[in-house]
Enzyme design. Structure first.
Site, PDB file in Angstrom:
ATOM      1  N   PRO A  89      84.669  45.549  64.738  1.00  0.00           N
ATOM      2  CA  PRO A  89      84.933  45.208  64.202  1.00  0.00           C
ATOM      3  C   PRO A  89      85.364  43.346  64.353  1.00  0.00           C
ATOM      4  O   PRO A  89      85.461  42.225  64.327  1.00  0.00           O
ATOM      5  CB  PRO A  89      85.389  44.418  63.043  1.00  0.00           C
ATOM      6  CG  PRO A  89      85.584  46.882  62.894  1.00  0.00           C
ATOM      7  CD  PRO A  89      85.378  46.767  63.812  1.00  0.00           C
ATOM      8  N   GLU A 116      89.679  55.835  63.756  1.00  0.00           N
ATOM      9  CA  GLU A 116      90.841  54.641  63.479  1.00  0.00           C
ATOM     10  C   GLU A 116      90.232  53.784  64.752  1.00  0.00           C
ATOM     11  O   GLU A 116      90.495  52.348  64.994  1.00  0.00           O
ATOM     12  CB  GLU A 116      92.440  54.761  64.272  1.00  0.00           C
ATOM     13  CG  GLU A 116      93.202  55.247  63.006  1.00  0.00           C
ATOM     14  CD  GLU A 116      93.109  54.115  61.620  1.00  0.00           C
ATOM     15  OE1 GLU A 116      92.890  52.938  61.572  1.00  0.00           O
ATOM     16  OE2 GLU A 116      92.560  54.847  60.617  1.00  0.00           O
ATOM     17  N   ARG A 155      62.821  44.848  64.242  1.00  0.00           N
ATOM     18  CA  ARG A 155      61.781  44.210  63.719  1.00  0.00           C
ATOM     19  C   ARG A 155      60.676  43.198  64.186  1.00  0.00           C
ATOM     20  O   ARG A 155      59.763  42.193  64.427  1.00  0.00           O
ATOM     21  CB  ARG A 155      61.831  43.777  62.530  1.00  0.00           C
ATOM     22  CG  ARG A 155      62.477  44.427  61.374  1.00  0.00           C
ATOM     23  CD  ARG A 155      62.371  43.747  60.037  1.00  0.00           C
ATOM     24  NE  ARG A 155      62.127  42.349  59.433  1.00  0.00           N
ATOM     25  CZ  ARG A 155      60.944  43.044  58.536  1.00  0.00           C
ATOM     26  NH1 ARG A 155      61.092  43.969  58.145  1.00  0.00           N
ATOM     27  NH2 ARG A 155      59.995  42.048  58.209  1.00  0.00           N
ATOM     28  N   ASP A 170      59.711  35.449  57.795  1.00  0.00           N
ATOM     29  CA  ASP A 170      61.400  35.801  56.352  1.00  0.00           C
ATOM     30  C   ASP A 170      62.242  34.739  57.203  1.00  0.00           C
ATOM     31  O   ASP A 170      62.222  34.108  57.570  1.00  0.00           O
ATOM     32  CB  ASP A 170      61.816  37.128  56.843  1.00  0.00           C
ATOM     33  CG  ASP A 170      60.892  38.470  57.293  1.00  0.00           C
ATOM     34  OD1 ASP A 170      60.271  38.158  55.767  1.00  0.00           O
ATOM     35  OD2 ASP A 170      60.549  39.680  57.860  1.00  0.00           O
TER      36      ASP A 170
HETATM   37  N1  SAH Z   1      90.128  50.585  62.618  1.00  0.00           N
HETATM   38  C1  SAH Z   1      89.827  49.567  63.260  1.00  0.00           C
HETATM   39  C2  SAH Z   1      88.574  49.597  62.449  1.00  0.00           C
HETATM   40  C3  SAH Z   1      87.778  51.656  62.602  1.00  0.00           C
HETATM   41  S1  SAH Z   1      86.218  51.346  61.824  1.00  0.00           S
HETATM   42  C4  SAH Z   1      89.810  48.050  62.659  1.00  0.00           C
HETATM   43  O1  SAH Z   1      90.711  47.666  61.546  1.00  0.00           O
HETATM   44  O2  SAH Z   1      89.432  47.196  63.779  1.00  0.00           O
HETATM   45  C5  SAH Z   1      85.048  52.798  62.773  1.00  0.00           C
HETATM   46  C6  SAH Z   1      84.382  52.669  63.430  1.00  0.00           C
HETATM   47  O3  SAH Z   1      83.264  52.012  62.649  1.00  0.00           O
HETATM   48  C7  SAH Z   1      85.071  51.563  64.182  1.00  0.00           C
HETATM   49  O4  SAH Z   1      85.145  51.936  65.695  1.00  0.00           O
HETATM   50  C8  SAH Z   1      83.019  50.659  64.646  1.00  0.00           C
HETATM   51  O5  SAH Z   1      82.350  51.375  65.437  1.00  0.00           O
HETATM   52  C9  SAH Z   1      83.003  50.940  63.533  1.00  0.00           C
HETATM   53  N2  SAH Z   1      82.920  49.835  62.620  1.00  0.00           N
HETATM   54  C10 SAH Z   1      83.883  49.388  61.211  1.00  0.00           C
HETATM   55  N3  SAH Z   1      83.396  48.120  61.251  1.00  0.00           N
HETATM   56  C11 SAH Z   1      82.794  48.097  61.664  1.00  0.00           C
HETATM   57  C12 SAH Z   1      81.873  46.483  61.708  1.00  0.00           C
HETATM   58  N4  SAH Z   1      81.860  45.615  60.510  1.00  0.00           N
HETATM   59  N5  SAH Z   1      80.723  46.081  62.420  1.00  0.00           N
HETATM   60  C13 SAH Z   1      80.587  47.444  63.162  1.00  0.00           C
HETATM   61  N6  SAH Z   1      80.901  47.953  63.642  1.00  0.00           N
HETATM   62  C14 SAH Z   1      82.000  48.469  62.216  1.00  0.00           C
END
Ligand code: SAH
Length: 248
Positions: A89, A116, A155, A170
Site C-alpha cells: 500500500p 502485518e 494485456r 480500452d
Molecule cells: N500493515 C500494512 C498492510 C499489510 S497487508 C499497512 O498497513 O500498510 C499485507 C500485505 O498485503 C502487504 O505487505 C502487501 O504485500 C499486500 N497489500 C495490502 N494492500 C495492498 C495494496 N493496496 N496494494 C498492493 N499490495 C497490498
C-alpha cells in the site's frame, strides 16, 4: 515475458492462471509465470517464514532471511535481470500507464507480503526496485495485487489479447474512458440499441463512439478530461456536449 511471483500461497494462483487469456498465453509461450514458494527458502524445520513483531502489537511479520535468500537466488539466475517489485500500500499507484511500461520489461518479480507486512530491512537493503500499490485500501496479502498486475500487464504483451486492436480501444488508452457496448437483442425491456449502430456508416459510428467517450469521461472522470490533449475533433465535440447533458 517472464514473471516470478514470490508468495507463501502458490496454490492461490492455480485457478486464475489456469483460465482464459492468461492460460492461453502461457500455452502459447507468450508468458512464462513461475510461482516461487517463499517457504522453500526458510531455514526453519517447519518452513516458518513469519514471526512476532519486535516492540509488540498484533499480527505477524514476514521475516527478512527467506525474502533475502529468495530474491538473491532469483537475481542470480541467468538471463535478463529482473525488475523486482514489492506489492505494498506504500507503493506507486498501479495504473494502465505502469502496466504498459511493465509489458516492455523482459522479466518482473512480484513479491507478495502477508500479515502485518514484511521486515523493514528488506526495504532498507534495497531488495526491491519498486513498490506498487493497487490503491488506498489494505488487502490481506499481495496475491490479489499480483494477479491484477499480471493480468493488466499481460494485456499489453503482443499476442495475448487476440484482437490487438481491442487493447488500444480500452478505457485509459487514449486518456479517456471506453464508449458503451451493445449486443443482441436489439431491444430489451424497452431499451433500444442506439440507431446509429445499425447504420453501417463507419464514420458516423466512430464519431458517435468518440462523443460517448468524451461525454462519459466528462461526467465520471473530469480529472481525465483535464489531463487529456484533445484533437480538433474532440474540441468540437466537447464544445457541443459541455452544456446540459442531452438524451442520446
Ligand atoms: N500493515 C500494512 C498492510 C499489510 S497487508 C499497512 O498497513 O500498510 C499485507 C500485505 O498485503 C502487504 O505487505 C502487501 O504485500 C499486500 N497489500 C495490502 N494492500 C495492498 C495494496 N493496496 N496494494 C498492493 N499490495 C497490498
Amino acid at each position: 515475458m517472464r514473471f516470478d511471483v514470490v508468495t507463501i500461497f502458490p496454490g492461490y494462483f492455480a485457478s486464475p492462471l489456469g483460465e482464459s487469456l492468461i492460460a492461453r498465453a502461457l500455452d502459447a509461450g507468450l508468458l512464462d509465470i513461475r510461482l516461487v514458494d517463499l517457504r522453500s527458502f526458510s531455514d526453519d524445520p517447519h518452513r516458518k517464514v513469519d514471526d512476532e513483531p519486535f516492540g509488540g502489537g498484533p499480527g505477524m511479520v514476514l521475516a527478512a532471511p527467506p525474502i533475502f535468500t529468495a530474491l538473491e537466488a532469483l537475481r542470480a539466475e541467468p538471463g535478463p535481470s529482473p525488475w523486482v517489485v514489492f506489492l505494498s500500500p506504500l507503493g506507486r499507484r498501479f495504473d494502465s500507464r505502469v502496466a504498459r511500461e511493465y509489458a516492455g520489461r523482459e522479466r518482473v518479480v512480484l513479491v507478495c507480503g502477508r500479515y502485518e507486512g514484511i521486515d523493514e530491512r528488506t526495504r532498507q537493503a534495497g531488495l526491491f526496485d519498486e513498490e506498487l500499490s493497487l490503491g488506498d485500501f489494505v488487502l490481506s496479502g499481495g496475491e490479489v495485487a499480483a494477479l491484477a498486475v499480471l493480468e493488466a500487464v499481460s494485456r499489453f504483451v503482443p499476442g495475448v489479447v487476440g484482437d490487438g486492436e481491442s487493447v488500444l480501444r480500452d478505457s485509459f488508452e487514449d486518456g479517456l474512458l471506453d464508449h458503451p457496448h451493445f449486443t443482441r437483442p436489439r431491444e430489451f425491456r424497452g431499451l433500444p440499441v442506439p440507431e446509429v449502430l445499425f447504420s453501417g456508416h463507419h464514420e458516423r459510428i466512430r464519431l458517435w463512439r468518440r462523443e460517448q467517450q468524451l461525454r462519459e469521461t466528462l461526467r465520471l472522470r473530469p480529472d481525465l478530461i483535464a489531463a487529456h490533449t484533445p484533437t480538433d475533433e474532440d474540441r468540437a465535440i466537447l464544445a457541443r456536449v459541455a452544456g446540459p447533458p442531452k438524451a442520446v
